[in-house]
Design an enzyme around this catalytic site. Structure first.
Site, mmCIF file in Angstrom:
data_model
loop_
_atom_site.group_PDB
_atom_site.id
_atom_site.type_symbol
_atom_site.label_atom_id
_atom_site.label_comp_id
_atom_site.label_asym_id
_atom_site.label_seq_id
_atom_site.Cartn_x
_atom_site.Cartn_y
_atom_site.Cartn_z
ATOM 1 N N GLY A 14 4.738 -12.376 -1.305
ATOM 2 C CA GLY A 14 4.313 -10.994 -1.074
ATOM 3 C C GLY A 14 2.934 -10.913 -0.434
ATOM 4 O O GLY A 14 2.238 -11.921 -0.260
ATOM 5 N N ALA A 15 2.550 -9.676 -0.090
ATOM 6 C CA ALA A 15 1.274 -9.462 0.614
ATOM 7 C C ALA A 15 0.097 -9.966 -0.236
ATOM 8 O O ALA A 15 -0.788 -10.676 0.264
ATOM 9 C CB ALA A 15 1.117 -7.974 0.926
ATOM 10 N N CYS A 132 -6.581 -1.366 -6.978
ATOM 11 C CA CYS A 132 -7.430 -1.591 -5.795
ATOM 12 C C CYS A 132 -8.454 -0.477 -5.555
ATOM 13 O O CYS A 132 -9.623 -0.745 -5.264
ATOM 14 C CB CYS A 132 -6.555 -1.767 -4.563
ATOM 15 S SG CYS A 132 -5.194 -0.594 -4.484
ATOM 16 N N SER A 162 -0.596 -1.509 3.149
ATOM 17 C CA SER A 162 -0.430 -2.853 2.574
ATOM 18 C C SER A 162 -0.478 -2.813 1.050
ATOM 19 O O SER A 162 0.048 -3.710 0.389
ATOM 20 C CB SER A 162 -1.482 -3.820 3.125
ATOM 21 O OG SER A 162 -2.764 -3.267 2.973
ATOM 22 N N GLY A 163 -1.092 -1.759 0.491
ATOM 23 C CA GLY A 163 -1.111 -1.599 -0.961
ATOM 24 C C GLY A 163 0.283 -1.454 -1.544
ATOM 25 O O GLY A 163 0.495 -1.684 -2.735
ATOM 26 N N LYS A 216 -4.771 6.290 -12.766
ATOM 27 C CA LYS A 216 -5.290 4.914 -12.895
ATOM 28 C C LYS A 216 -6.798 4.911 -12.647
ATOM 29 O O LYS A 216 -7.551 4.231 -13.335
ATOM 30 C CB LYS A 216 -4.619 3.980 -11.876
ATOM 31 C CG LYS A 216 -3.195 3.589 -12.208
ATOM 32 C CD LYS A 216 -2.602 2.776 -11.053
ATOM 33 C CE LYS A 216 -1.129 2.486 -11.279
ATOM 34 N NZ LYS A 216 -0.480 1.869 -10.102
ATOM 35 N N ARG A 237 -2.156 8.399 0.970
ATOM 36 C CA ARG A 237 -1.714 7.261 1.794
ATOM 37 C C ARG A 237 -1.891 7.624 3.264
ATOM 38 O O ARG A 237 -1.491 8.719 3.686
ATOM 39 C CB ARG A 237 -0.243 6.965 1.499
ATOM 40 C CG ARG A 237 0.266 5.692 2.137
ATOM 41 C CD ARG A 237 -0.260 4.443 1.464
ATOM 42 N NE ARG A 237 0.267 4.265 0.119
ATOM 43 C CZ ARG A 237 -0.179 3.331 -0.711
ATOM 44 N NH1 ARG A 237 -1.139 2.497 -0.366
ATOM 45 N NH2 ARG A 237 0.326 3.226 -1.928
ATOM 46 N N HIS A 244 -8.755 0.213 2.247
ATOM 47 C CA HIS A 244 -8.800 1.557 1.678
ATOM 48 C C HIS A 244 -10.185 2.161 1.954
ATOM 49 O O HIS A 244 -11.199 1.451 1.881
ATOM 50 C CB HIS A 244 -8.630 1.518 0.158
ATOM 51 C CG HIS A 244 -7.248 1.131 -0.310
ATOM 52 N ND1 HIS A 244 -6.167 0.992 0.527
ATOM 53 C CD2 HIS A 244 -6.796 0.889 -1.574
ATOM 54 C CE1 HIS A 244 -5.092 0.670 -0.200
ATOM 55 N NE2 HIS A 244 -5.453 0.597 -1.466
ATOM 56 N N ASN A 319 -8.138 -3.810 0.677
ATOM 57 C CA ASN A 319 -7.420 -3.611 -0.588
ATOM 58 C C ASN A 319 -6.665 -4.847 -1.044
ATOM 59 O O ASN A 319 -6.450 -5.050 -2.239
ATOM 60 C CB ASN A 319 -6.443 -2.439 -0.444
ATOM 61 C CG ASN A 319 -5.533 -2.581 0.762
ATOM 62 O OD1 ASN A 319 -6.004 -2.704 1.891
ATOM 63 N ND2 ASN A 319 -4.244 -2.595 0.545
HETATM 64 P P1 A2P Z 1 10.740 -12.301 -2.802
HETATM 65 O O1 A2P Z 1 10.097 -12.400 -1.453
HETATM 66 O O2 A2P Z 1 11.496 -13.537 -3.163
HETATM 67 O O3 A2P Z 1 11.516 -11.011 -3.002
HETATM 68 P P2 A2P Z 1 5.365 -7.343 -1.963
HETATM 69 O O4 A2P Z 1 4.463 -6.716 -2.995
HETATM 70 O O5 A2P Z 1 4.634 -7.731 -0.722
HETATM 71 O O6 A2P Z 1 6.576 -6.499 -1.694
HETATM 72 O O7 A2P Z 1 5.896 -8.684 -2.641
HETATM 73 C C1 A2P Z 1 6.606 -8.693 -3.854
HETATM 74 C C2 A2P Z 1 6.654 -10.130 -4.389
HETATM 75 O O8 A2P Z 1 7.340 -10.101 -5.641
HETATM 76 C C3 A2P Z 1 7.411 -11.073 -3.494
HETATM 77 O O9 A2P Z 1 6.807 -12.340 -3.534
HETATM 78 C C4 A2P Z 1 8.785 -11.093 -4.133
HETATM 79 O O10 A2P Z 1 9.529 -12.261 -3.880
HETATM 80 C C5 A2P Z 1 8.386 -11.071 -5.587
HETATM 81 N N1 A2P Z 1 9.528 -10.678 -6.418
HETATM 82 C C6 A2P Z 1 10.280 -9.567 -6.321
HETATM 83 N N2 A2P Z 1 11.290 -9.587 -7.228
HETATM 84 C C7 A2P Z 1 11.182 -10.758 -7.895
HETATM 85 C C8 A2P Z 1 11.933 -11.394 -8.941
HETATM 86 N N3 A2P Z 1 12.994 -10.809 -9.481
HETATM 87 N N4 A2P Z 1 11.524 -12.612 -9.373
HETATM 88 C C9 A2P Z 1 10.441 -13.199 -8.831
HETATM 89 N N5 A2P Z 1 9.690 -12.657 -7.841
HETATM 90 C C10 A2P Z 1 10.058 -11.465 -7.365
#
Ligand code: A2P
Length: 340
Positions: A14-15, A132, A162-163, A216, A237, A244, A319
């Site tokens: 993720g980000a 953030c 991106s948040g 929050k 947003r 931010h 952020n």
């Molecule tokens: P994945 O890429 O395998 O879905 P973002 O905040 O940028 O959307 O990223 C969310 C993060 O949380 C990603 O790394 C995503 O992995 C991970 N994630 C989402 N669902 C699960 C899950 N069930 N188990 C583990 N990681 C998860």
């Protein structure tokens, strides 16, 4: 202090997760191994960060016994399900979601503001990373609060997509492209189009008519800086990718001149950078100042002409860095330097 630590990053695709790994590398954090964890669908995926090759593993099957510190950023539901599993296996959890933030015995830490509170982690094994918007606001106002107590904060935020994670970044890109090509915009992440728009809703609505993002800022300011401070927030947003921005109005106990506020912030250092000149462009902007910076930028400092002890300021920060990943890595550094 051990020499080197094993770190797990949950949500590593993720980000925020990606940025956590980048900052661990940039800061030369003393790690043996970093385990990249994500959902089953990412199992085996190769990721290159700053020239280092990593392989993503499935969180479901991971054994937290191998880990000293687990940094979570995969959403509140994942923290709910897995943070205690990590703790039971003797890992210390630094959680970037809101899941544990308001529990009394779980420290909520901005290292520049309340780093000493981290010791409470011993009760639960969990440390929460704040929201953030709260982090950058508190970094900027703490040195002022130290000189003249803040009674009340009016704040309006202008928050980057991106948040909301990688899907939101894609949504803004796609909507801009579709708009330019006169095609119908696809709306999935936000309630309305985000391209060329401004949306006065972040997170869900609460019973009092405020959004959860706004509350929050209220709850976290009280928990981290001072329970007596009243906060009146509006969170918005905007179609910005990273960084931010916040228009902050402080009501102080004793009047401080704007020039004195500038001196206080300039001499404070500690992650604050003053960009405040009365010329065109003499203020910080998200797209200019934030890209690769962990700092909090402050400008437009003025006395409030409508109240006797008021200060206005404009605060900008990345952020994903100071608002999330950098703050979490700072917490990890506090931990290893003082407690492990
Ligand atoms: P994945 O890429 O395998 O879905 P973002 O905040 O940028 O959307 O990223 C969310 C993060 O949380 C990603 O790394 C995503 O992995 C991970 N994630 C989402 N669902 C699960 C899950 N069930 N188990 C583990 N990681 C998860």
């Amino acid at each position: 202090m051990k020499k080197k630590y094993n770190i797990a990053v949950v949500g590593a695709t993720g980000a925020v997760g990606q940025m956590m790994i980048k900052i661990l590398l940039e800061k030369k954090f003393p790690f043996n191994e970093i385990f990249l964890l994500a959902s089953k669908k990412s199992n085996g995926k190769k990721i290159n960060i700053l020239g280092n090759q990593f392989t993503v593993q499935s969180l479901d099957e991971f054994d937290f016994k191998k880990v000293d510190i687990a940094m979570f950023s995969a959403g509140a539901d994942i923290s709910k399900k897995y943070a205690q599993v990590a703790v039971k296996n003797n890992a210390i959890v630094i959680d970037n979601t809101s899941f544990f933030r308001y529990e009394e015995n779980i420290p909520l830490i901005v290292p520049e503001v309340n780093g000493d509170d981290i010791i409470k982690y011993k009760e639960t094994g969990i440390i929460s990373n704040p929201n953030c918007s709260t982090i950058q606001m508190l970094v900027a106002i703490k040195p002022i609060h130290d000189v003249s107590k803040i009674k009340r904060i009016n704040v309006c935020t202008y928050q980057a997509v991106s948040g909301s994670g990688n899907l939101a970044i894609e949504e803004l890109k796609n909507q801009v492209t579709d708009f330019v090509n006169s095609e119908k915009l696809k709306i999935n992440v936000y309630p309305k189009q985000i391209a060329f728009n401004v949306i006065p809703q972040i997170d869900m609505f609460m019973e009092n008519g405020y959004t959860k993002e706004e509350m929050k800022m209220v709850w976290e300011t009280k928990k981290i800086l001072d329970n007596k401070i009243e906060v009146n927030p509006t969170t918005v947003r905007v179609p910005v990718f990273y960084g931010h921005s916040e228009a902050i109005h402080l009501e102080l106990e004793k009047r401080i001149e704007a020039s004195k506020v500038k001196d206080i912030l300039k001499s404070y250092g500690n992650g604050i950078v003053l960009v405040d000149e009365h010329i065109n462009g003499g203020y910080p902007c998200a797209a200019n100042e934030c890209e690769d910076s962990n700092n909090v930028f402050v400008g437009r400092i003025r006395e409030d002409i409508s109240c006797s002890a008021g200060i206005n300021m404009w605060v900008v920060s990345n952020n994903i860095r100071k608002g999330a990943a950098y703050n979490s890595v700072q917490i990890a550094e506090l931990l290893i330097n003082n407690y492990l």
